[in-house]
Design an enzyme around this catalytic site. Sequence first.
Site, PDB file in Angstrom:
ATOM      1  N   ARG A   1      -1.081  -6.748  -7.274  1.00 24.47           N
ATOM      2  CA  ARG A   1      -1.144  -6.765  -5.932  1.00 24.47           C
ATOM      3  C   ARG A   1      -2.029  -5.489  -5.043  1.00 24.47           C
ATOM      4  NH1 ARG A   1       3.583 -10.722  -3.545  1.00 24.47           N
ATOM      5  NH2 ARG A   1       2.847 -12.668  -4.825  1.00 24.47           N
TER       6      ARG A   1
ATOM      7  N   ASP B   1      -3.849  -3.153  -2.906  1.00 28.98           N
ATOM      8  CA  ASP B   1      -2.880  -3.454  -0.913  1.00 28.98           C
ATOM      9  C   ASP B   1      -4.454  -3.070  -0.336  1.00 28.98           C
ATOM     10  OD1 ASP B   1      -1.006  -3.275  -0.904  1.00 28.98           O
ATOM     11  OD2 ASP B   1       0.215  -1.563  -0.595  1.00 28.98           O
TER      12      ASP B   1
ATOM     13  N   ARG C   1       1.670   5.090  -3.722  1.00 27.28           N
ATOM     14  CA  ARG C   1       0.746   6.426  -2.600  1.00 27.28           C
ATOM     15  C   ARG C   1       0.906   6.952  -2.546  1.00 27.28           C
ATOM     16  NH1 ARG C   1      -1.772   2.179   0.736  1.00 27.28           N
ATOM     17  NH2 ARG C   1      -1.856   3.066   2.137  1.00 27.28           N
TER      18      ARG C   1
END
Length: 245
Positions: A50, A52, A198
């Site tokens: 997945r 973001d 991140r």
Amino acid sequence: MRMVAATVAYDGTDFYGYQGQRTFRTVQGDFENALEKIFKEKVICHGSGRTDTGVHAYGQVIAFKVPNDRMTVQNVKDALNSVLPNDIYIRELKEVSLKFNPRFMAKKRIYHYYIYTGKQPNIFMRNRVWWFPYDLDIEKMREAAKHFEGEKDFSSFKTGNDERNPIREIKRVRIIRTSKDMILIRVEGTSFLKRMVRNIVGSLAKVGTNTWEPQRIKEIIEAKDRSKAPASAPPEGLYFYRVMF
């Protein structure tokens, strides 16, 4: 009935992430809409990971069953690329086992993160990189990156209500200056927590500006406390680059 796996690139700028949602535009939603246009029935797809909101992909892998046995793999690829929006593109399509699930069968996921350090913004890359107009000490960042490698508890580097096991394995972190003003951070691992890459990049930037010493990364990992780490790097610079099975 056959199962196929598509290697998919997409520009994440206008997507609310990969995973399908009823009220927002997502990559999975657009992909399944395209499948329904072609096969005239609902076809569920499964992604290898997945991403973001705002995060891009070059090597996302999406698997789905092909209801029409008369269509060749090339037919399916061409048909999908003709109806998908112009910010999603199937780079490759191949037949796989009916039991294939890209999420659970992935052995390694590779992410690329681009930091642009030019003193003036490049407006043509504004949704493609993190504009960070400061000098970064590459050698110190490389020293710090070694602390991320191996199997560890990454509780300090997850975001939000991610209740999954925080024990993750990072196989390698590479930091490469690709040009005078561009730095690539390549993170290889089995799987990742929410915003983990991140958050890693945000911490490496702290080291690169000499705000932190490299040893600080080890201390933050051992603290197992998200509040000890800095804010996430922005999504624009992150690319889901490749999956290995």
